[in-house]
Scaffold this active site. Sequence first.
Site, PDB file in Angstrom:
ATOM      1  N   ASP A  12       0.804  -1.235   0.000  1.00 14.76           N
ATOM      2  CA  ASP A  12       0.000   0.000   0.000  1.00 14.76           C
ATOM      3  C   ASP A  12       0.832   1.279   0.000  1.00 14.76           C
ATOM      4  O   ASP A  12       0.440   2.294   0.589  1.00 14.76           O
ATOM      5  CB  ASP A  12      -0.977   0.015   1.199  1.00 14.76           C
ATOM      6  CG  ASP A  12      -1.886  -1.199   1.208  1.00 14.76           C
ATOM      7  OD1 ASP A  12      -2.225  -1.682   0.112  1.00 14.76           O
ATOM      8  OD2 ASP A  12      -2.245  -1.661   2.307  1.00 14.76           O
ATOM      9  N   LYS A  15       1.780   2.010  -5.131  1.00 14.60           N
ATOM     10  CA  LYS A  15       2.380   1.431  -6.357  1.00 14.60           C
ATOM     11  C   LYS A  15       1.475   1.673  -7.564  1.00 14.60           C
ATOM     12  O   LYS A  15       1.948   2.011  -8.655  1.00 14.60           O
ATOM     13  CB  LYS A  15       2.613  -0.088  -6.177  1.00 14.60           C
ATOM     14  CG  LYS A  15       3.580  -0.415  -5.047  1.00 14.60           C
ATOM     15  CD  LYS A  15       3.714  -1.913  -4.832  1.00 14.60           C
ATOM     16  CE  LYS A  15       2.477  -2.554  -4.274  1.00 14.60           C
ATOM     17  NZ  LYS A  15       2.114  -2.132  -2.897  1.00 14.60           N
ATOM     18  N   GLY A  39      -4.465  -4.577  -3.685  1.00 17.98           N
ATOM     19  CA  GLY A  39      -5.489  -3.584  -3.972  1.00 17.98           C
ATOM     20  C   GLY A  39      -4.742  -2.337  -4.409  1.00 17.98           C
ATOM     21  O   GLY A  39      -4.103  -1.690  -3.588  1.00 17.98           O
ATOM     22  N   HIS A  40      -4.727  -2.076  -5.699  1.00 12.88           N
ATOM     23  CA  HIS A  40      -3.954  -0.950  -6.232  1.00 12.88           C
ATOM     24  C   HIS A  40      -4.914   0.129  -6.700  1.00 12.88           C
ATOM     25  O   HIS A  40      -5.867  -0.148  -7.418  1.00 12.88           O
ATOM     26  CB  HIS A  40      -3.059  -1.421  -7.385  1.00 12.88           C
ATOM     27  CG  HIS A  40      -2.002  -2.404  -6.943  1.00 12.88           C
ATOM     28  ND1 HIS A  40      -1.107  -2.986  -7.790  1.00 12.88           N
ATOM     29  CD2 HIS A  40      -1.700  -2.892  -5.712  1.00 12.88           C
ATOM     30  CE1 HIS A  40      -0.304  -3.793  -7.104  1.00 12.88           C
ATOM     31  NE2 HIS A  40      -0.657  -3.753  -5.847  1.00 12.88           N
ATOM     32  N   GLN A 234       2.116  -6.131  -3.087  1.00  9.23           N
ATOM     33  CA  GLN A 234       2.602  -6.234  -1.701  1.00  9.23           C
ATOM     34  C   GLN A 234       3.892  -5.421  -1.497  1.00  9.23           C
ATOM     35  O   GLN A 234       4.091  -4.441  -2.176  1.00  9.23           O
ATOM     36  CB  GLN A 234       2.791  -7.705  -1.290  1.00  9.23           C
ATOM     37  CG  GLN A 234       1.477  -8.477  -1.104  1.00  9.23           C
ATOM     38  CD  GLN A 234       0.818  -8.905  -2.391  1.00  9.23           C
ATOM     39  OE1 GLN A 234       1.453  -9.531  -3.223  1.00  9.23           O
ATOM     40  NE2 GLN A 234      -0.448  -8.603  -2.558  1.00  9.23           N
TER      41      GLN A 234
HETATM   42  P1  GDP Z   1      -0.807   0.178  -3.580  1.00 11.39           P
HETATM   43  O1  GDP Z   1      -1.381  -1.096  -3.069  1.00 11.39           O
HETATM   44  O2  GDP Z   1       0.655   0.284  -3.314  1.00 11.39           O
HETATM   45  O3  GDP Z   1      -1.129   0.457  -5.019  1.00 11.39           O
HETATM   46  O4  GDP Z   1      -1.486   1.325  -2.723  1.00 11.39           O
HETATM   47  P2  GDP Z   1      -3.053   1.447  -2.324  1.00 11.39           P
HETATM   48  O5  GDP Z   1      -3.799   1.855  -3.524  1.00 11.39           O
HETATM   49  O6  GDP Z   1      -3.516   0.235  -1.602  1.00 11.39           O
HETATM   50  O7  GDP Z   1      -3.003   2.577  -1.227  1.00 11.39           O
HETATM   51  C1  GDP Z   1      -2.485   3.842  -1.497  1.00 11.39           C
HETATM   52  C2  GDP Z   1      -3.585   4.888  -1.280  1.00 11.39           C
HETATM   53  O8  GDP Z   1      -2.992   6.169  -1.246  1.00 11.39           O
HETATM   54  C3  GDP Z   1      -4.583   4.949  -2.411  1.00 11.39           C
HETATM   55  O9  GDP Z   1      -5.824   5.373  -1.904  1.00 11.39           O
HETATM   56  C4  GDP Z   1      -3.989   6.002  -3.351  1.00 11.39           C
HETATM   57  O10 GDP Z   1      -4.956   6.642  -4.155  1.00 11.39           O
HETATM   58  C5  GDP Z   1      -3.406   6.963  -2.352  1.00 11.39           C
HETATM   59  N1  GDP Z   1      -2.197   7.672  -2.776  1.00 11.39           N
HETATM   60  C6  GDP Z   1      -1.195   7.274  -3.609  1.00 11.39           C
HETATM   61  N2  GDP Z   1      -0.213   8.221  -3.635  1.00 11.39           N
HETATM   62  C7  GDP Z   1      -0.602   9.202  -2.789  1.00 11.39           C
HETATM   63  C8  GDP Z   1      -0.006  10.439  -2.358  1.00 11.39           C
HETATM   64  O11 GDP Z   1       1.093  10.808  -2.739  1.00 11.39           O
HETATM   65  N3  GDP Z   1      -0.742  11.172  -1.463  1.00 11.39           N
HETATM   66  C9  GDP Z   1      -1.946  10.782  -0.995  1.00 11.39           C
HETATM   67  N4  GDP Z   1      -2.581  11.561  -0.127  1.00 11.39           N
HETATM   68  N5  GDP Z   1      -2.524   9.629  -1.359  1.00 11.39           N
HETATM   69  C10 GDP Z   1      -1.859   8.863  -2.250  1.00 11.39           C
HETATM   70  P1  IMO Z   2      -0.839  -4.314  -2.143  1.00 12.25           P
HETATM   71  O1  IMO Z   2      -0.399  -4.906  -3.452  1.00 12.25           O
HETATM   72  C1  IMO Z   2      -0.771  -4.579   2.216  1.00 12.25           C
HETATM   73  C2  IMO Z   2      -0.777  -8.629   3.940  1.00 12.25           C
HETATM   74  C3  IMO Z   2      -2.010  -9.107   4.678  1.00 12.25           C
HETATM   75  C4  IMO Z   2      -1.365 -10.021   5.694  1.00 12.25           C
HETATM   76  C5  IMO Z   2      -0.239 -10.668   4.891  1.00 12.25           C
HETATM   77  C6  IMO Z   2      -0.595 -12.028   4.287  1.00 12.25           C
HETATM   78  O2  IMO Z   2      -2.153  -3.613  -2.204  1.00 12.25           O
HETATM   79  O3  IMO Z   2       0.240  -3.470  -1.559  1.00 12.25           O
HETATM   80  P2  IMO Z   2      -2.142 -12.797   2.274  1.00 12.25           P
HETATM   81  O4  IMO Z   2      -3.609 -12.593   2.052  1.00 12.25           O
HETATM   82  O5  IMO Z   2      -1.281 -12.238   1.213  1.00 12.25           O
HETATM   83  O6  IMO Z   2      -1.801 -14.219   2.598  1.00 12.25           O
HETATM   84  O7  IMO Z   2      -1.839 -11.958   3.633  1.00 12.25           O
HETATM   85  O8  IMO Z   2       0.062  -9.768   3.847  1.00 12.25           O
HETATM   86  N1  IMO Z   2      -1.024  -8.146   2.555  1.00 12.25           N
HETATM   87  C7  IMO Z   2      -0.983  -6.859   2.188  1.00 12.25           C
HETATM   88  N2  IMO Z   2      -0.778  -5.741   2.914  1.00 12.25           N
HETATM   89  N3  IMO Z   2      -0.913  -4.510   0.879  1.00 12.25           N
HETATM   90  C8  IMO Z   2      -1.084  -5.614   0.133  1.00 12.25           C
HETATM   91  O9  IMO Z   2      -1.097  -5.598  -1.214  1.00 12.25           O
HETATM   92  C9  IMO Z   2      -1.160  -6.866   0.790  1.00 12.25           C
HETATM   93  N4  IMO Z   2      -1.348  -8.137   0.373  1.00 12.25           N
HETATM   94  C10 IMO Z   2      -1.246  -8.908   1.462  1.00 12.25           C
HETATM   95  O10 IMO Z   2      -2.691  -8.035   5.292  1.00 12.25           O
HETATM   96  O11 IMO Z   2      -0.760  -9.287   6.724  1.00 12.25           O
HETATM   97 MG    MG Z   3      -2.888  -1.763  -1.799  1.00 14.38          MG
END
Ligand code: GDP
Ligand code: IMO
Ligand code: MG
Length: 453
Positions: A12, A15, A39-40, A234
């Site tokens: 998170d 990416k 979850g991207h 991840q």
């Molecule tokens: P990922 O799994 O690495 O793709 O990240 P996620 O999408 O799960 O979580 C990142 C969250 O932060 C999402 O809601 C993005 O829209 C948001 N986000 C990404 N870059 C930035 C940033 O520079 N600032 C803020 N405030 N939010 C961001």
């Molecule tokens: P993105 O790609 C954050 C965490 C879960 C748990 C551990 C193992 O959005 O960054 P799993 O279901 O993979 O066996 O869970 O890894 N986890 C993540 N945490 N971002 C993710 O993906 C994750 N995918 C798995 O919360 O601690």
């Molecule tokens: Mg994510």
Amino acid sequence: MTVTIVGSQLGDEGKGALVDRWGGDADVVVRYQGGDNAGHTVVEGGEEYKLSLVPSGAVRGTIGVLGNGCVVNPRTLFSEIDGLRERGLDPDVRVARRAHVILPYHRVLDGIEEAGKADDDSGVEVGTTGRGIGPTYEDKAGRRGVRIGDLLDPDVLRDRLEYAVSHNRAVAEGVYGLDVSDSEHAEAFDVDALFEEFSKVGERLADDGMTVNCSDFLHRRREAGDRILFEGAQGTSIDVDHGNYPFVTSSNPTAGGAAVGSGLGVTTVGSGEVVGIVKAYLSRVGAGPMPTELDGDDREESLADDIREKGGEFGTVTGRPRRIGWLDLPMLRHASRVSGFTGVAINHVDVLAGLEELRVCVGYELDGERIDTVPTTTQRWERCEPVYREFDTWSEVDWTAVAAEGYEALPEATRTYVEFVAEETDAAVYAVGVGPDREETIELANPFETSDA
Ligand code: GDP
Ligand code: IMO
Ligand code: MG
């Protein structure tokens, strides 16, 4: 030309935003590990897309590939593709025939194993996403998995299911005491029902021309001059080898996974760019140590609440509130070494605006010794006391305007912070995120335009 995007921390890091940013310069975006535990988020002109399986290049119309290193839940894949179509996109997704299939019994097993760990208070509950990721990779390593290619041949599929189901059913009943035939999960372990559903999945994949020999496909695209972007899911500290085991996912998000999980050679991946995505603080969903966690007293907890609210730190997949902590440099140094970062993108600096104090963990104290990287065991990591360095804070500004102006428009304290992180990770700053929208990423360099990507 390849660019590999890797999570530097605990997932998170944002990416999806960078894959979207640079996806427009790529011809193919490849996921090389993980499954719908990811979850991207991509935000384009205020429109938000949450992607679990479809590679984030889809929003740009780039071809998306799910590599052999992925575990694919076809139900999620099709519902995501259908959902994107309803929103006017036309995702072109290919799936490696060597990728493994997440079957309904994998999700059941993921759930009951976690519930069992929680009940016996053993402290080993991981807090998985419940998507069946671990059990599917177990079956892969145990040589009883069902691969995407198996779905295309009904005889093979039936044989594979007979064996895999009997094994997993015995585990569910014998180890976890689940009365399979009598439970709500009966269908998940019923070979006929599974065959019926998944042979149809095979037909749809074949009819839509979605399956590929991933290695061959990518090799040819590269020979034709295509630019390939690898989308890691991840993050490094939850990598099954390099993360804080056992509180990890079951795959390799680190850059080496891009070669293994796609079938392009390590020299190809290694001669390209590897960009570590860094969140300017830490967030974690799920269990496991986190030395810089803001949970020591009421003041820290209220600071964590503020950052969580402002940064929207609730799991994209499960909605769980994310744990919050200060930036941890030992973790980042480890990430940079393991993946060989050439650059970093530092996101969420806007979320840190307006704080009264700002700290970065620059090392740990462990048993009276100072260390600068993450210890190999979870037990030692848990005992680490962070050594902090204070940084000047910065105030709230109009981030959209700053993004439009560029790097020099960032507050001076923000630039100091960003440059310190880059120096400590031994990588150049390629981008700074000041908000979720595509236009809120300040780009300092496009990794596709560096000389040897
Ligand atoms: P990922 O799994 O690495 O793709 O990240 P996620 O999408 O799960 O979580 C990142 C969250 O932060 C999402 O809601 C993005 O829209 C948001 N986000 C990404 N870059 C930035 C940033 O520079 N600032 C803020 N405030 N939010 C961001
Ligand atoms: P993105 O790609 C954050 C965490 C879960 C748990 C551990 C193992 O959005 O960054 P799993 O279901 O993979 O066996 O869970 O890894 N986890 C993540 N945490 N971002 C993710 O993906 C994750 N995918 C798995 O919360 O601690
Ligand atoms: Mg994510």
